[in-house]
Design an enzyme around this catalytic site. Structure first.
Site, PDB file in Angstrom:
ATOM      1  N   ASP A 193      82.163   6.610  72.784  1.00  0.00           N
ATOM      2  CA  ASP A 193      83.275   6.413  71.853  1.00  0.00           C
ATOM      3  C   ASP A 193      83.442   4.884  71.801  1.00  0.00           C
ATOM      4  OD1 ASP A 193      85.479   8.226  70.452  1.00  0.00           O
ATOM      5  OD2 ASP A 193      86.557   6.498  71.216  1.00  0.00           O
ATOM      6  N   LYS A 222      87.970  14.640  76.539  1.00  0.00           N
ATOM      7  CA  LYS A 222      87.877  13.203  76.218  1.00  0.00           C
ATOM      8  C   LYS A 222      88.141  12.451  77.508  1.00  0.00           C
ATOM      9  CE  LYS A 222      87.221  10.569  72.602  1.00  0.00           C
ATOM     10  NZ  LYS A 222      86.573  10.866  71.312  1.00  0.00           N
TER      11      LYS A 222
HETATM   12  N1  GLU Z   1      83.473  10.154  70.355  1.00  0.00           N
HETATM   13  C1  GLU Z   1      82.968  10.949  69.276  1.00  0.00           C
HETATM   14  C2  GLU Z   1      84.100  11.734  68.638  1.00  0.00           C
HETATM   15  O1  GLU Z   1      85.202  11.258  68.559  1.00  0.00           O
HETATM   16  C3  GLU Z   1      81.749  11.773  69.679  1.00  0.00           C
HETATM   17  C4  GLU Z   1      81.947  12.742  70.785  1.00  0.00           C
HETATM   18  C5  GLU Z   1      80.679  13.423  71.264  1.00  0.00           C
HETATM   19  O2  GLU Z   1      79.622  13.170  70.699  1.00  0.00           O
HETATM   20  O3  GLU Z   1      80.777  14.192  72.227  1.00  0.00           O
HETATM   21  O4  GLU Z   1      83.935  12.827  68.153  1.00  0.00           O
END
Ligand code: GLU
Length: 456
Positions: A177, A137
């Site tokens: 996100d 992340k």
């Molecule tokens: N931000 C999204 C999550 O919390 C998607 C992450 C992604 O697609 O890599 O899962």
């Protein structure tokens, strides 16, 4: 010899309290990270104690320590010519079952604690999707609100200039996100392509014209509604005819609302940081089309919807006091606390499914579980987004694109499968504990990979 921070006791005599005390000592001032780990450790530690191979190998101790954390300076110039400085992050949490994968968040609240909680959650979420994705992340404390398009472009380019050293299609594949949508992904993808002199699927959530996937925009919200439908089906019920309270008004909330409506439910609320709308008649397809335009093209406020459709607008409040059958928190972490949970239970709410990451506080979850309410945790319920990101990676590798129908079927299949995995480990004296089920099912796959690699 275990080091000072991970004392011998935590291996030989693993207990939740002792483990959490050590984690808090090693990671001071990171309350969101503590909260996310506690939620997992509470159900996984008893499982580890029944399966000593994980205990001896220190798997939970290793899983709670990111592979690495990258923190960097991002310098950009605003429209007035002032030099602006933000902090950029990428937490590469665990790549045992695939390249690091997870979104980038641009929001003033972003700090290490928030990104570690999100990266940690992503480990379990990505494992549950059954696709080969590790967990990461990242993001920045940059606030896109009120910035011009050019300022956002300059920030994204500056951010990617540093991030590009650390990512790659087989290394780490970020996505969006909060605060990072198609526009930001496009700016970052363009900069990566220019710097690396190659065209690869290094980011997901791209526009269709350059390798994006159909259904990615809708995926998290649709997936959350599918997961709720599956939980209800398991309890001989369905979304059809239910009054639903949804929070948030980003991609997750809007497309969750759309799928609920398609499944026969009635969505009566949505919220943003200023308040919530209460539309007793339900937010139907036409109203939703207005909202999608308002939120994604005009970047407007929900109060404008209330004015346009003449419904109630509650300034500065959250929607949990509105009586409902089903609740879908789809805004952000800790948006639903113990008091809200008690109100939902008192009003007869039957089930809650988390579209956002960790929207319910630990105390709120406790209230739901004590009331035996059906509760779907985010790492299972909102995994549809990253699942379709995984499918975007597959399409990029094959250099072809699947149809919307194919992708939606695959998404639905994945959500049904996630439910099945949760149900395998979640049964508890007649109550289906989805938190426990998701944590244990997600843990096993990553833990077994780590065991197979030996000591590292
Ligand atoms: N931000 C999204 C999550 O919390 C998607 C992450 C992604 O697609 O890599 O899962």
């Amino acid at each position: 010899m275990p080091n000072d921070n991970h004392d011998e006791n935590s291996y030989n005599n693993l207990s939740l309290d002792h483990f959490m005390a050590g984690l808090k000592k090693r990671n001071p001032d990171e309350p969101e990270f503590h909260q996310a780990v506690y939620e997992v450790a509470e159900s996984v530690i008893p499982f580890i104690l029944e399966n000593p191979k994980y205990q001896k190998a220190g798997i939970i101790q290793r899983m709670t320590e990111p592979d690495r954390t990258i923190i960097f300076r991002v310098v950009w110039e605003d429209d007035e010519g002032h030099i602006r400085i933000n902090r950029g992050y990428r937490v590469q949490f665990n790549n045992s079952i695939g390249p690091y994968k997870g979104g980038l968040r641009f929001h003033p609240s972003v700090n290490l604690s928030i990104l570690k909680f999100l990266g940690f959650e992503q480990t379990f979420k990505n494992s549950l999707t059954t696709l080969p994705m590790g967990a990461g992340k990242g993001g920045s404390d940059f606030n896109p609100k009120g910035k011009s398009e050019r300022e956002i472009m300059r920030f994204c380019q500056a951010f990617m200039t540093e991030l590009s050293y650390h990512i790659g299609p087989n290394t780490d594949v970020p996505a969006g996100d909060i605060g990072v949508g198609a526009r930001e992904i496009s700016f970052m993808f363009g900069q990566y392509k220019r710097l690396q002199h190659e065209f690869t699927g290094v980011l997901t959530g791209k526009a269709l014209a350059f390798g994006g996937s159909l259904v990615r925009t809708e995926a998290t919200g649709y997936g959350n509604a599918y997961f709720m439908e599956e939980m209800l089906r398991h309890h001989s019920d369905s979304i059809n005819g239910k009054v639903c309270v949804v929070s948030g008004s980003g991609n997750v909330a809007l497309y969750c609302c759309q799928k609920i409506t398609q499944l026969g439910g009635k969505v009566v609320t949505l919220s943003d940081s200023s308040g919530f709308i209460y539309d007793k008649n339900g937010i139907d397809e036409d109203k939703l089309a207005y909202l999608i335009k308002l939120k994604t093209v005009q970047h407007g406020r929900l109060s404008e919807y209330a004015a346009a459709y003449g419904c109630e607008y509650h300034e500065g409040e959250r929607p949990w006091g509105i009586p409902c059958d089903l609740a879908f928190p789809c805004a952000t972490q800790n948006e639903l606390d113990e008091a809200d949970a008690k109100v939902l239970v008192a009003n007869g709410c039957k089930a809650v499914s988390e579209g956002a990451n960790m929207p319910c506080s630990a105390q709120a979850i406790r209230v739901f579980q004590q009331a035996q309410l059906i509760f779907g945790p985010g790492k299972a319920a909102n995994a549809g987004g990253v699942a379709v990101s995984g499918l975007e990676m597959t399409q990029n590798s094959m250099r072809l694109a699947w149809s919307a129908k194919e992708l939606e079927q695959r998404l639905q299949g994945i959500m049904v499968d996630i439910h099945k995995q949760c149900a395998t480990y979640g049964e508890e004296d007649g109550y289906m504990n989805y938190v426990k089920g998701a944590n244990i099912a997600g843990f096993i796959k990553v833990a077994d990979a780590m065991l197979a690699y030996g000591v590292m």
